[in-house]
Design a protein around this motif. Structure first.
Motif, PDB file in Angstrom:
ATOM      1  N   THR A 173      18.801 -16.873  28.602  1.00 47.43           N
ATOM      2  CA  THR A 173      17.373 -16.533  28.497  1.00 47.43           C
ATOM      3  C   THR A 173      16.882 -16.616  27.051  1.00 47.43           C
ATOM      4  O   THR A 173      17.601 -17.038  26.167  1.00 47.43           O
ATOM      5  N   THR A 174      15.670 -16.144  26.847  1.00 41.05           N
ATOM      6  CA  THR A 174      15.134 -16.014  25.488  1.00 41.05           C
ATOM      7  C   THR A 174      15.783 -14.805  24.807  1.00 41.05           C
ATOM      8  O   THR A 174      16.434 -13.987  25.452  1.00 41.05           O
ATOM      9  N   HIS A 175      15.545 -14.684  23.518  1.00 44.74           N
ATOM     10  CA  HIS A 175      16.175 -13.644  22.709  1.00 44.74           C
ATOM     11  C   HIS A 175      15.763 -12.249  23.185  1.00 44.74           C
ATOM     12  O   HIS A 175      14.582 -11.912  23.189  1.00 44.74           O
ATOM     13  N   ARG A 186      15.978 -10.912  26.197  1.00 47.45           N
ATOM     14  CA  ARG A 186      15.408 -10.730  27.537  1.00 47.45           C
ATOM     15  C   ARG A 186      16.408 -10.890  28.668  1.00 47.45           C
ATOM     16  O   ARG A 186      16.018 -11.032  29.834  1.00 47.45           O
ATOM     17  N   PRO A 219      16.000  -7.723  31.409  1.00 44.44           N
ATOM     18  CA  PRO A 219      14.917  -7.781  32.422  1.00 44.44           C
ATOM     19  C   PRO A 219      15.034  -8.987  33.348  1.00 44.44           C
ATOM     20  O   PRO A 219      14.693  -8.884  34.534  1.00 44.44           O
ATOM     21  N   PHE A 220      15.528 -10.119  32.845  1.00 44.96           N
ATOM     22  CA  PHE A 220      15.769 -11.271  33.724  1.00 44.96           C
ATOM     23  C   PHE A 220      16.798 -10.869  34.783  1.00 44.96           C
ATOM     24  O   PHE A 220      16.614 -11.118  35.983  1.00 44.96           O
ATOM     25  N   THR A 268      17.504  -7.966  35.851  1.00 40.93           N
ATOM     26  CA  THR A 268      16.908  -6.993  36.773  1.00 40.93           C
ATOM     27  C   THR A 268      16.209  -7.731  37.921  1.00 40.93           C
ATOM     28  O   THR A 268      16.369  -7.375  39.092  1.00 40.93           O
ATOM     29  N   GLY A 269      15.452  -8.767  37.570  1.00 39.23           N
ATOM     30  CA  GLY A 269      14.774  -9.566  38.602  1.00 39.23           C
ATOM     31  C   GLY A 269      15.763 -10.222  39.547  1.00 39.23           C
ATOM     32  O   GLY A 269      15.570 -10.224  40.763  1.00 39.23           O
ATOM     33  N   VAL A 270      16.845 -10.750  38.996  1.00 40.10           N
ATOM     34  CA  VAL A 270      17.857 -11.426  39.813  1.00 40.10           C
ATOM     35  C   VAL A 270      18.504 -10.436  40.779  1.00 40.10           C
ATOM     36  O   VAL A 270      18.610 -10.680  41.988  1.00 40.10           O
ATOM     37  N   ASN A 294      14.417  -2.027  24.037  1.00 38.72           N
ATOM     38  CA  ASN A 294      13.575  -1.343  25.019  1.00 38.72           C
ATOM     39  C   ASN A 294      14.030  -1.653  26.440  1.00 38.72           C
ATOM     40  O   ASN A 294      14.041  -0.780  27.308  1.00 38.72           O
ATOM     41  N   HIS A 295      14.412  -2.899  26.672  1.00 37.05           N
ATOM     42  CA  HIS A 295      14.848  -3.282  28.023  1.00 37.05           C
ATOM     43  C   HIS A 295      16.159  -2.572  28.382  1.00 37.05           C
ATOM     44  O   HIS A 295      16.363  -2.174  29.515  1.00 37.05           O
ATOM     45  N   HIS A 344      15.543   1.109  29.386  1.00 39.26           N
ATOM     46  CA  HIS A 344      14.835   1.263  30.669  1.00 39.26           C
ATOM     47  C   HIS A 344      15.681   0.812  31.855  1.00 39.26           C
ATOM     48  O   HIS A 344      15.595   1.414  32.929  1.00 39.26           O
ATOM     49  N   ARG A 375      16.664   3.342  34.830  1.00 31.89           N
ATOM     50  CA  ARG A 375      16.455   3.038  36.254  1.00 31.89           C
ATOM     51  C   ARG A 375      17.778   2.970  37.018  1.00 31.89           C
ATOM     52  O   ARG A 375      17.793   3.004  38.223  1.00 31.89           O
ATOM     53  N   TYR A 383      19.104   1.912  41.336  1.00 29.51           N
ATOM     54  CA  TYR A 383      17.702   1.610  41.628  1.00 29.51           C
ATOM     55  C   TYR A 383      17.590   0.782  42.908  1.00 29.51           C
ATOM     56  O   TYR A 383      16.761   1.053  43.764  1.00 29.51           O
TER      57      TYR A 383
END
Lengths: 285, 383
Positions: free
Chosen positions: A75-77, A79, A82-83, A85-87, A111-112, A115, A119, A264
């Motif tokens: 991914t990007t730096h 991230r 959160p990527f 998390t979506g998967v 921050n990610h 969080h 969760r 979660y």
């Protein structure tokens, strides 16, 4: 029989994308040990490789995602989490592993991290901590010790570093461990444990950076750094993560958090099932 | 009606634009929403939080918009139709990962309910100030698709269209609405689900061993395997070859990839672009407008016709890719073009570029009030 037939294949070869070799990492770098421990863990657990996803951010260890022979995404730096998390939420059958560095996960991505831990998303984070930004040539980051020399702390570091296992514990992770690249068996055991455990896990891997950070700070060759790890590592059981210091004379290692808590994804599935059941109940009234 | 276990709420409804957008997404097959509350797009998130669990979908409120779009890309790669919704400040935060979605060809939808900027600006006031950000906000060269609804019905219809375009071309597609369209309440007809066209991403037809994740078909779009389907592929934001292997210093690979990413949109503009033409056949004065400004423009054109002015309207439904050829054709015949926009002049530059020597006049508006039809008629008289 010719010589080729006699050549043995590396036992973990099937877990790597051979065509992407050689890797980009420097001689003596700890990333190879980290990756090897991860692959051994996969091998020993005999997990279905079609259900593993490895996700990384940016940095030296970020290239690991491209080397492993499973579904993977670079991914990007910052991230990767959160990527991931979506998967994980989109396909709960998948085992989702984030392999990334200290700067990626805890500075730009900090921050990610907190969080996702809060969760309790069911993802496994393996962090290569080499105390600096290696890929860009050795700048200080959120784990750089006080007084350390980096290219952007030319007068010595005046920022206090994060204690990653303490941060993970405070944020809500169900599993947090720290090892150096010397304790390969314990590291592998931790990865296996996290892979079999439900919830957000952090495994911090203190890793040599012989070409950059270790050289700037006169810590010696990769072998000498491993000797230093041996000399100062203190293995503890259920140690208070708040006190898990990393100094020149002491590196506190071990498992710091190992608790049970619904993830979660589990709570989400339970809630969704309840919502649907209630609706169907109302419709049949 | 928010209490319903059906994805498609067939029937006649009275909805706000934001709510119609959420229902459009569900009707299109969206089953993952990752977002962060922001005025004036919050109602989309609220509707999705209520509705998605009813139909087995996933709503997650992320810690910020950077995380929201990252999660949406992840969900898309894990096989879901996924979206996020935001406004200017959040849209700015998403820009880097919009580039990642472009580079890794992740089909997804981003809704931007535009408010007044720059910065925090006027959160509850309308604007059309993100038009250029939608096209150029992320670094590097790329092409995206952006649609501009001008009614609540279009918030429903075009959201479905956004998903279909995203799935067809493997690109992030943007629904660029403004605060008025987002918050306005109108009648919406939701058709039976079997009358709604749904397009799904094409899947690989070769076995995993032969699958190259970024090898395109003739339409320049590669078939998309998803995580967990046994293809064991790699995707990266780095420049990559057809196998997904990083190619960080190869000039031919960089050229080939970037040209294809732009090309899959540029060579398909004729099928992508949608416009509405109103009395353009003999028009001397043409209004080119989109979104909220196009409603006043339509009224102005009708009024002008009754006053003997040969006026016409070109309403842009697709604003990116910009319908350059069409505007050029219209400009050849028209004596003057007027572009009413709720910004200091953004899409007007594209119109000027296409119109060449035909005079183009901007009618700029900022703040609470949209254009009045009378203002546009006055502008026609001045031309």
């Amino acid at each position: 029989m010719n010589n080729k037939d006699l050549m043995l294949q590396h036992p973990l070869a099937k877990y790597l994308r051979q065509e992407r070799m050689p890797h980009i990492w420097c001689e003596g770098c700890g990333n190879g040990i980290l990756l090897n421990s991860f692959l051994e863990a996969l091998d020993e657990l005999q997990l279905d490789l079609d259900n593993i996803v490895v996700i990384s951010g940016i940095g030296c260890i970020g290239r690991a995602a491209g080397y492993v022979n499973v579904d993977s995404f670079h991914t990007t730096h910052g991230r990767a989490i959160p990527f991931a998390t979506g998967v994980k939420l989109a396909n709960p059958q998948l085992k989702v592993v984030v392999i990334s560095g200290d700067g990626d996960l805890f500075a730009i991505g900090g921050n990610h991290f907190i969080h996702a831990a809060r969760r309790n998303v069911d993802i496994k984070v393996i962090c290569a901590n080499n105390f600096n930004y290696g890929m860009t040539g050795g700048q200080y980051g959120p784990t750089t010790p006080l007084e350390a020399w980096t290219t952007t702390t030319p007068y010595g570091n005046i920022e206090h570093p994060f204690n990653l296992v303490h941060l993970a514990a405070a944020s809500g992770a169900v599993y947090a461990a720290r090892w150096t690249t010397l304790q390969v068996r314990r590291l592998k055991a931790s990865i296996k444990k996290a892979l079999q455990k439900e919830g957000f896990s952090l495994i911090e891997v203190i890793s040599p950076c012989p070409e950059i950070y270790d050289r700037y700070n006169k810590l010696g060759t990769a072998v000498e750094v491993m000797k230093w790890f041996k000399l100062v590592s203190e293995v503890h059981k259920a140690y208070d993560p708040a006190k898990a210091v990393i100094t020149k004379n002491r590196i506190i290692i071990g498992e710091f958090v190992d608790i049970e808590k619904p993830s979660y994804g589990r709570l989400l599935r339970e809630m969704t099932a309840q919502v649907k059941e209630d609706l169907e109940g109302e419709n049949t009234k | 009606m928010a209490k319903n276990n059906k994805a498609v709420l067939t029937g006649t409804h009275f909805l706000s634009g934001d709510l119609a957008c959420a229902e459009g997404a569900l009707a299109a097959g969206c089953r993952f929403f990752g977002g962060y509350p922001i005025t004036p797009a919050t109602e989309i998130a609220e509707r999705m939080a209520r509705r998605l669990p009813q139909i087995g979908g996933i709503y997650i409120q992320m810690e910020d918009e950077i995380a929201s779009i990252a999660a949406v890309i992840g969900a898309s790669y894990a096989g879901k139709k996924a979206m996020t919704a935001t406004s200017g400040p959040g849209f700015s935060l998403m820009q880097e990962n919009i580039g990642l979605a472009v580079m890794t060809e992740a089909p997804l939808v981003i809704v931007d309910i535009m408010r007044g900027g720059p910065s925090t600006g006027q959160p509850t006031m309308p604007g059309q100030q993100d038009v250029m950000q939608a096209k150029w906000g992320s670094h590097g060269d790329y092409e995206i698709i952006a649609l501009a609804p001008s009614s609540v019905q279009e918030m429903f219809d075009l959201t479905i269209e956004c998903f279909n375009l995203a799935e067809t071309f493997r690109v992030p597609v943007m629904l660029l609405a403004d605060e008025i369209i987002g918050h306005m309440w109108e009648r919406v007809e939701i058709p039976p689900s079997n009358e709604i066209t749904i397009i799904n991403r094409k899947k690989p037809v070769v076995p995993p061993r032969e699958y190259h994740p970024f090898q395109p078909d003739d339409d320049l779009v590669p078939p998309m395997a998803c995580f967990g389907e046994g293809y064991r592929f790699h995707a990266t934001g780095l420049t990559h070859d057809e196998k997904g292997a990083p190619k960080t210093v190869s000039i031919p690979e960089q050229t080939k990839l970037v040209k294809r990413l732009c090309g899959k949109i540029r060579t398909n503009t004729d099928t992508i672009i949608q416009v509405k033409e109103v009395t353009l056949e003999d028009a001397d004065v043409v209004v080119v407008a989109y979104g909220i400004a196009s409603r006043a423009a339509l009224s102005a054109v009708r009024k002008a016709r009754t006053q003997g002015i040969k006026a016409g309207l070109l309403r842009l439904i697709t604003i990116w890719p910009f319908p350059e050829k069409l505007v050029a054709q219209i400009a050849e015949q028209a004596k003057a073009i007027i572009v009413p926009e709720m910004n200091c002049g953004q899409l007007v530059r594209e119109v000027e570029r296409a119109a060449k020597t035909t005079p183009v006049s901007l009618l700029s508006k900022l703040g609470e009030e949209p254009h009045r039809p009378s203002e546009i008629v006055e502008a026609m008289r001045r031309m």
